[in-house]
Design a protein around this motif. Structure first.
Motif, PDB file in Angstrom:
ATOM      1  N   VAL A  89      84.394  64.302  16.658  1.00 33.71           N
ATOM      2  CA  VAL A  89      85.266  64.843  17.700  1.00 33.71           C
ATOM      3  C   VAL A  89      86.080  63.690  18.257  1.00 33.71           C
ATOM      4  O   VAL A  89      85.539  62.732  18.808  1.00 33.71           O
ATOM      5  CB  VAL A  89      84.443  65.519  18.818  1.00 33.71           C
ATOM      6  N   ASN A  92      91.285  62.682  21.424  1.00 40.16           N
ATOM      7  CA  ASN A  92      92.345  63.658  21.707  1.00 40.16           C
ATOM      8  C   ASN A  92      91.776  65.069  21.851  1.00 40.16           C
ATOM      9  O   ASN A  92      92.243  65.856  22.676  1.00 40.16           O
ATOM     10  CB  ASN A  92      93.395  63.642  20.591  1.00 40.16           C
ATOM     11  N   GLU A  93      90.753  65.377  21.046  1.00 37.50           N
ATOM     12  CA  GLU A  93      90.134  66.702  21.136  1.00 37.50           C
ATOM     13  C   GLU A  93      89.395  66.869  22.459  1.00 37.50           C
ATOM     14  O   GLU A  93      89.418  67.947  23.065  1.00 37.50           O
ATOM     15  CB  GLU A  93      89.173  66.913  19.966  1.00 37.50           C
ATOM     16  N   ASP A  96      91.966  67.354  25.090  1.00 43.64           N
ATOM     17  CA  ASP A  96      92.527  68.700  25.000  1.00 43.64           C
ATOM     18  C   ASP A  96      91.629  69.729  25.680  1.00 43.64           C
ATOM     19  O   ASP A  96      92.106  70.730  26.219  1.00 43.64           O
ATOM     20  CB  ASP A  96      92.720  69.069  23.531  1.00 43.64           C
ATOM     21  N   ARG A 157      81.846  70.706  21.065  1.00 46.23           N
ATOM     22  CA  ARG A 157      82.921  70.817  20.071  1.00 46.23           C
ATOM     23  C   ARG A 157      82.393  70.495  18.668  1.00 46.23           C
ATOM     24  O   ARG A 157      82.772  71.127  17.686  1.00 46.23           O
ATOM     25  CB  ARG A 157      84.069  69.871  20.446  1.00 46.23           C
ATOM     26  N   LYS A 161      82.425  73.179  15.553  1.00 45.28           N
ATOM     27  CA  LYS A 161      83.054  72.919  14.249  1.00 45.28           C
ATOM     28  C   LYS A 161      82.099  73.294  13.113  1.00 45.28           C
ATOM     29  O   LYS A 161      82.499  73.913  12.123  1.00 45.28           O
ATOM     30  CB  LYS A 161      83.440  71.435  14.134  1.00 45.28           C
TER      31      LYS A 161
END
Length: 681
Positions: A89, A92-93, A96, A157, A161
């Motif tokens: 991860v 930037n994720e 976000d 996250r 995924k």
């Protein structure tokens, strides 16, 4: 804290008499106690930072330890897989998740009260983004909250995924989808001979036959390591005298209030509502679960109601005031944000000036909004918030607008990150509402009652230490039988706070032992029926279930032997074999339930697998033996079968509940996990 006592004990191996301090193994790797409890402490610290009001009671601590254990399991079992699949991860994720189009639910939940939209009273994303862009100016404790949130978001996250990859592997071939869709539109009408098992005499089933059946069905009867318990419960229930004593304490409050001229300070200090006593109409009281809504809205101001029982409390209610209150009001606001302490003072001075200018006619409220407001949403509308329902705003601002301010009046309200100037501009038709305060005492057993119940439980234990005595004496008590637990269970099914019972059973107990355990809200006397290693279920556990199956199998063999070679019509077979003849019964291909005989999937299969007008061979079903003779089979399809739409529908159904927890639950069931946590807690 307990954690430090545990760590100190572990350093000398005193908890386990010098044995290993391992809590077990996951995927062949030891879980060392020191490392585990350090991770628990770190997790607790993060949770307390995110939620300072978190009640770290015994039950919460158990759930935290369970979460940490599962996190270790994910790391040890799937860590390499995550890495091999490139499921990293990025920064930037994570960013976000805070400022992207879809803010992560956890971010909203934790930061929702810190960044409030003054118009809606909800989460203000723009204010959060502004604060995050100025991290250097944030309080260090708030920075830690952000960092801890980032770690939780990153973990979530990563797992999302993995779950996404797994769910995308779900596939249904086109030919199967076409056949299934076509068959789902197939209906039949059939005659059925039903010979129920209940009409055939029972036969003897031996333990050897039960054992053989269990061995022949290892997947169905596979069991984790477990214990079976019987437990007599002595609940700490308050006595009638306790209720009288608690009520008298509340009546003392009533007497004190009746002698006080200004009761506001007493109410703020001692009532459940404290300083935030709202007005509620009858409907709102009912929706809040108030059992005395009628009395609250009808008795005169100054009246007392009770003491009475509500939920788990003895309650004394006091009617403070009653007046018409609107369901909603309209208002305009001007928002001034605080940058720092000096800025706070200057903004308060500016607010005083704005209010004075509006009152003196120097400028309008809308003009000041256009010049000074820092809330872009309301600024574009001259500060207008429209109509707001009661309870939608911050309580202080809500009370001012609904209860205190007159039409056109201006007031200020402090927010966590700024100051609001509000002007009341309208309201709906008021409804009579009551301001009521409550004084409560928890409906709990007194020390004297607890001692009486303890003595009763202890006497039962002393008289029931032998299995036969326990079984005899328990008949007149609150007995919970055949409770099954595995080492990983936090509680016995449906009974919170019973981890210590599970720990005793696995760590110390032997089959036939009876012990006394003091739980937080009850005393229990527990009999350990059996300790079962992982493997096939013992005969005693599943005897009744398997006996029924074997009885039906033998009955089926007997019935089938009399029906197999007969070519007689179904009506005659029914008369000769204590059966039932059912004519023109509707059957659907995609529905295992058949009218008048129940859930019979094999019979449904036989109907659609037998040619129209042909009498089938005998079929052993769930509840009896059947012969079917299809009268009519038809497909209702118009030939325009949309297979791709059906495939998409089936795919979406298959992944609907395929989240990470479900996926990992299946993985860990098939992994090597040796859970010995009961040696510690």
């Amino acid at each position: 804290m307990l954690i430090f006592l545990i760590q100190e004990a572990l350093s000398s191996n005193s908890l386990m008499g010098g044995q290993s301090s391992s809590l077990g193994k996951i995927n062949g790797k030891k879980v060392e106690a020191n490392s585990f409890f350090n991770e628990v402490q770190t997790y607790e610290d993060k949770l307390k930072a995110l939620n300072p009001n978190l009640d770290l009671n015994e039950q919460t601590n158990l759930y935290i330890r369970e979460e940490v254990w599962n996190n270790i399991a994910v790391r040890d079992i799937l860590g390499k897989t995550f890495k091999d699949l490139g499921l990293t991860v990025t920064n930037n994720e994570v960013t976000d998740a805070f400022i992207g189009n879809e803010t992560h639910p956890l971010v909203k939940s934790v930061l929702g009260q810190a960044f409030i939209d003054p118009q809606t009273g909800g989460f203000d994303k723009n204010k959060m983004i502004e604060a995050l862009n100025n991290m250097n100016n944030l309080d260090p404790s708030f920075k830690k909250i952000i960092v801890d949130l980032e770690s939780f978001v990153e973990q979530d996250r990563e797992r999302a995924k993995y779950a996404s990859l797994v769910s995308k592997s779900a596939y249904i071939p086109t030919f199967i989808a076409k056949d299934e869709l076509d068959n789902n539109l197939t209906l039949a009408t059939t005659d059925i001979l039903s010979v129920p098992f209940s009409g055939t005499e029972d036969v003897e089933i031996s333990n050897k036959e039960i054992e053989d059946y269990i061995k022949a069905h290892p997947i169905k009867y596979k069991r984790d390591e477990n214990v079976s318990l019987d437990m007599v419960v002595f609940d700490l229930i308050p006595s009638e005298q306790d209720k009288i004593d608690l009520s008298n304490q509340l009546l003392n409050i009533k007497n004190e209030l009746q002698t006080i001229d200004d009761d506001s300070l007493y109410i703020a200090r001692s009532s459940v509502q404290g300083g935030n006593v709202i007005y509620q109409n009858f409907n709102q009281l009912v929706e809040a679960g108030r059992t005395k809504a009628d009395s609250i809205t009808s008795l005169p101001i100054g009246s007392f109601i009770g003491p009475y029982v509500e939920n788990n409390d003895i309650v004394l209610s006091y009617i403070v005031d009653r007046k018409p209150v609107p369901d909603s009001v309209s208002a305009s606001i001007l928002f001034l944000s605080y940058k720092d302490a000096n800025d706070m003072n200057s903004k308060k001075e500016l607010a005083d000036k704005i209010i004075a200018d509006v009152k003196n006619g120097v400028s309008s409220f809308a003009q000041n909004v256009a010049q000074y407001s820092e809330d872009p949403t309301t600024k574009a509308k001259g500060g207008d918030m429209g109509f707001i329902s009661q309870g939608a705003l911050d309580p202080v601002l809500n009370n001012k607008l609904f209860y205190e301010m007159s039409l056109g009046e201006l007031a200020t309200s402090e927010m966590p990150n700024g100051l609001i100037i509000v002007q009341k501009t309208g309201y709906t038709s008021p409804r009579m509402s009551t301001r009521v305060v409550d004084f409560t005492e928890e409906l709990a057993a007194s020390d004297e009652t607890a001692k009486t119940i303890y003595n009763e439980a202890n006497q039962f234990w002393q008289e029931s230490k032998a299995v036969a005595d326990f079984d005899k004496n328990a008949k007149t008590k609150k007995l919970l039988k055949d409770l099954v637990a595995t080492p990983k269970d936090i509680n016995l099914t449906g009974i919170e706070g019973t981890r210590s019972v599970i720990q005793w059973a696995f760590k110390e107990g032997k089959a036939g032992d009876v012990t006394f355990i003091d739980l937080s809200d009850k005393y229990v006397v527990v009999k350990l029926n059996s300790k079962n290693k992982a493997g096939l279920a013992p005969v005693a556990e599943v005897k009744s279930e398997v006996e029924d199956i074997l009885q039906n199998n033998k009955k089926a063999q007997k019935i089938i032997s009399t029906l197999s070679n007969s070519k007689e019509p179904l009506t005659e077979l029914a008369n000769k074999n204590k059966g039932n003849y059912l004519s023109n019964i509707s059957v659907q291909y995609n529905n295992n339930f058949i009218s008048e005989i129940g859930n019979e999937p094999k019979v449904v299969g036989a109907v659609f697998g037998t040619k129209q007008g042909i009498q089938s061979k005998p079929i052993q079903g769930e509840n009896g033996v059947y012969i079917v003779k299809p009268v009519n089979i038809q497909n209702l399809s118009d030939g325009n079968i949309k297979v791709e739409d059906y495939k998409n529908q089936k795919f979406n159904q298959s992944i609907m509940y395929l989240n990470f927890e479900t996926i990992f639950g299946s993985i860990i069931e098939n992994s090597k996990v040796d859970d010995k946590r009961y040696m510690m807690y």
